[in-house]
Design a protein around this motif. Sequence first.
Motif, mmCIF file in Angstrom:
data_model
loop_
_atom_site.group_PDB
_atom_site.id
_atom_site.type_symbol
_atom_site.label_atom_id
_atom_site.label_comp_id
_atom_site.label_asym_id
_atom_site.label_seq_id
_atom_site.Cartn_x
_atom_site.Cartn_y
_atom_site.Cartn_z
ATOM 1 N N PRO A 42 -48.286 -23.658 -19.741
ATOM 2 C CA PRO A 42 -48.652 -24.449 -20.822
ATOM 3 C C PRO A 42 -49.436 -25.814 -19.689
ATOM 4 N N VAL A 45 -52.420 -25.048 -18.264
ATOM 5 C CA VAL A 45 -53.565 -24.548 -19.254
ATOM 6 C C VAL A 45 -54.084 -25.983 -19.319
ATOM 7 N N ARG A 46 -53.037 -27.092 -19.515
ATOM 8 C CA ARG A 46 -53.679 -28.622 -20.142
ATOM 9 C C ARG A 46 -54.471 -29.375 -19.337
ATOM 10 N N TRP A 49 -57.477 -27.826 -19.013
ATOM 11 C CA TRP A 49 -58.696 -28.495 -20.600
ATOM 12 C C TRP A 49 -59.175 -29.628 -19.918
ATOM 13 N N PRO A 144 -59.276 -35.560 -26.908
ATOM 14 C CA PRO A 144 -59.138 -36.001 -28.383
ATOM 15 C C PRO A 144 -58.201 -36.702 -28.954
ATOM 16 N N ASP A 145 -57.964 -37.634 -30.311
ATOM 17 C CA ASP A 145 -56.878 -37.998 -30.137
ATOM 18 C C ASP A 145 -56.317 -37.602 -31.746
ATOM 19 N N LEU A 153 -62.413 -34.256 -34.104
ATOM 20 C CA LEU A 153 -62.638 -33.650 -33.919
ATOM 21 C C LEU A 153 -64.070 -32.973 -33.252
ATOM 22 N N PHE A 157 -65.468 -32.340 -30.099
ATOM 23 C CA PHE A 157 -66.049 -31.722 -29.662
ATOM 24 C C PHE A 157 -67.367 -31.308 -28.989
ATOM 25 N N LEU A 170 -60.241 -22.806 -29.627
ATOM 26 C CA LEU A 170 -59.785 -23.749 -28.714
ATOM 27 C C LEU A 170 -58.373 -24.109 -29.076
ATOM 28 N N LEU A 176 -49.096 -22.404 -27.320
ATOM 29 C CA LEU A 176 -48.670 -22.283 -26.087
ATOM 30 C C LEU A 176 -48.082 -24.278 -25.867
ATOM 31 N N HIS A 180 -44.195 -34.180 -26.475
ATOM 32 C CA HIS A 180 -43.172 -34.249 -24.591
ATOM 33 C C HIS A 180 -42.985 -36.050 -25.321
ATOM 34 N N TYR A 186 -45.580 -37.713 -29.514
ATOM 35 C CA TYR A 186 -44.835 -36.985 -30.216
ATOM 36 C C TYR A 186 -43.479 -35.611 -29.978
ATOM 37 N N TRP A 190 -45.278 -26.430 -30.682
ATOM 38 C CA TRP A 190 -46.036 -26.318 -32.419
ATOM 39 C C TRP A 190 -45.494 -24.007 -32.557
ATOM 40 N N LEU A 231 -49.866 -31.445 -35.320
ATOM 41 C CA LEU A 231 -50.817 -33.021 -34.830
ATOM 42 C C LEU A 231 -51.243 -33.230 -36.451
ATOM 43 N N PHE A 261 -61.040 -16.828 -27.179
ATOM 44 C CA PHE A 261 -60.147 -17.993 -27.057
ATOM 45 C C PHE A 261 -60.969 -17.501 -25.313
ATOM 46 N N PHE A 265 -63.016 -20.831 -24.010
ATOM 47 C CA PHE A 265 -62.447 -21.535 -22.899
ATOM 48 C C PHE A 265 -63.088 -21.402 -21.502
HETATM 49 ZN ZN1 ZEM Z 1 -53.944 -30.091 -26.021
HETATM 50 N N1 ZEM Z 1 -52.375 -31.462 -26.998
HETATM 51 N N2 ZEM Z 1 -54.923 -31.084 -27.924
HETATM 52 N N3 ZEM Z 1 -55.125 -28.318 -26.819
HETATM 53 N N4 ZEM Z 1 -52.582 -29.330 -25.285
HETATM 54 C C1 ZEM Z 1 -50.876 -31.117 -26.115
HETATM 55 C C2 ZEM Z 1 -50.078 -30.758 -25.101
HETATM 56 C C3 ZEM Z 1 -50.992 -29.656 -25.473
HETATM 57 C C4 ZEM Z 1 -54.029 -32.278 -28.718
HETATM 58 C C5 ZEM Z 1 -53.669 -32.925 -28.435
HETATM 59 O O1 ZEM Z 1 -53.469 -34.516 -28.907
HETATM 60 C C6 ZEM Z 1 -52.392 -32.680 -27.486
HETATM 61 C C7 ZEM Z 1 -56.475 -28.524 -26.761
HETATM 62 C C8 ZEM Z 1 -56.636 -28.722 -27.251
HETATM 63 C C9 ZEM Z 1 -55.387 -30.830 -27.869
HETATM 64 C C10 ZEM Z 1 -52.589 -27.950 -24.233
HETATM 65 C C11 ZEM Z 1 -53.643 -27.246 -24.620
HETATM 66 C C12 ZEM Z 1 -55.245 -27.745 -25.214
HETATM 67 C C13 ZEM Z 1 -50.092 -32.863 -26.582
HETATM 68 C C14 ZEM Z 1 -48.320 -33.144 -26.355
HETATM 69 C C15 ZEM Z 1 -51.073 -33.562 -27.844
HETATM 70 C C16 ZEM Z 1 -50.878 -34.402 -27.648
HETATM 71 C C17 ZEM Z 1 -48.727 -33.518 -24.601
HETATM 72 C C18 ZEM Z 1 -47.456 -34.503 -24.222
HETATM 73 O O2 ZEM Z 1 -46.850 -34.355 -24.996
HETATM 74 O O3 ZEM Z 1 -46.994 -33.441 -23.581
HETATM 75 C C19 ZEM Z 1 -55.755 -32.766 -29.304
HETATM 76 C C20 ZEM Z 1 -55.378 -33.597 -30.401
HETATM 77 C C21 ZEM Z 1 -56.545 -31.355 -29.064
HETATM 78 C C22 ZEM Z 1 -58.005 -31.498 -29.493
HETATM 79 C C23 ZEM Z 1 -58.067 -30.095 -31.076
HETATM 80 C C24 ZEM Z 1 -57.271 -27.412 -26.781
HETATM 81 C C25 ZEM Z 1 -58.403 -27.442 -26.296
HETATM 82 C C26 ZEM Z 1 -56.511 -26.936 -25.350
HETATM 83 C C27 ZEM Z 1 -56.742 -25.572 -24.356
HETATM 84 C C28 ZEM Z 1 -57.866 -24.640 -24.401
HETATM 85 C C29 ZEM Z 1 -51.162 -27.353 -24.384
HETATM 86 C C30 ZEM Z 1 -51.362 -25.965 -23.490
HETATM 87 C C31 ZEM Z 1 -50.510 -28.355 -24.595
HETATM 88 C C32 ZEM Z 1 -49.103 -28.138 -24.110
HETATM 89 C C33 ZEM Z 1 -48.909 -29.156 -22.679
HETATM 90 C C34 ZEM Z 1 -47.172 -28.737 -21.927
HETATM 91 O O4 ZEM Z 1 -46.887 -29.481 -21.406
HETATM 92 O O5 ZEM Z 1 -45.866 -27.910 -22.170
#
Ligand code: ZEM
Length: 290
Positions: A42, A45-46, A49, A144-145, A153, A157, A170, A176, A180, A186, A190, A231, A261, A265
Amino acid sequence: LDGVFGAPPAQKEAVKRDYGAVRKAIADLLEADEYDDGSFGPILVRLAWHSSGSYDKATNSGGSNGATMRFSPESDYEANAGLKVARDLLEPVKAKFPWLTYADLYTLGGVVAVEEMGGPTIPWKEGRSDMDSGNACGPDGRLPDASLDQKHLRDIFYRMGFNDQEIVALSGAHALGRCHADRSGYVNPWTFAPTTFSNQYFTLLRDEKWSKKKWKGPLQYEDSSKQLMMLPTDMALIWDKKFKPYVMEYASDEEKFFKDFAAAFSKLLENGVPRTQGEAPAAASPAPAA
Ligand code: ZEM
């Protein structure tokens, strides 16, 4: 003759750029019993992104090319908190394959992670280059916030060149991983299977009753078991009448979600990467015989 036509073969750099070996090296890093839910997938992936989500279509700036997140100020943006874990994890891969760019590595890391966790095949192609300083970092605030709404959003985007359907597709990556407290503020995952790529994020959005979590932290939503979270920006996908039909479609049709996706992606990782015509990954299928 050698003096005229270049170094003799023995002295030429004999590096085979074996991306299959790179993929395997990344895949071998994923499993980690002691970390989070047992996988670094995960957070890779983040990383992919957030490396790419700095893209601004109007100015063609930001994006995965350059791997600027290695440098301050981008490495210190609040949105990127925690991603050092992922960048550090990939360092041995960079050391093993010195010819590989960080920009290709950070994007391929996300691709391999999605595929290894059971997701679709993501079209990906090498060719990104690395910047050698933070001068090319995009400004803060391009990601994004999570505390905001559907308008935000779309602002974020659309700026990258995505439409409503792609925004919803997306967002399905939130099947995944987890939040933290020390990174975003947060908490919780999910879905009940945060190391498996699936459409569970959408089925949960559709089927669960989500209520405001009662705590001192930032506003987030919880399911009836109180183990899962959404969220505010996740909830916006079922509250907004244009987003919601895609949530419903992906909840009932996992194959469609996987297909959409993979396309979105791949586009995210490709945004801003300089390509000559026909070189982008979607068109990278075998070239016609000469
Ligand atoms: Zn996320 N994401 N994301 N995201 N995201 C978090 C974690 C992960 C948003 C967001 O604020 C947050 C997309 C879109 C958006 C992943 C993938 C993708 C977290 C938690 C937040 C707050 C971070 C933490 O505390 O560690 C928002 C507002 C989004 C707008 C739509 C898109 C697009 C993604 C990929 C295609 C993933 C995989 C994680 C989990 C990370 C982890 O450490 O487990």
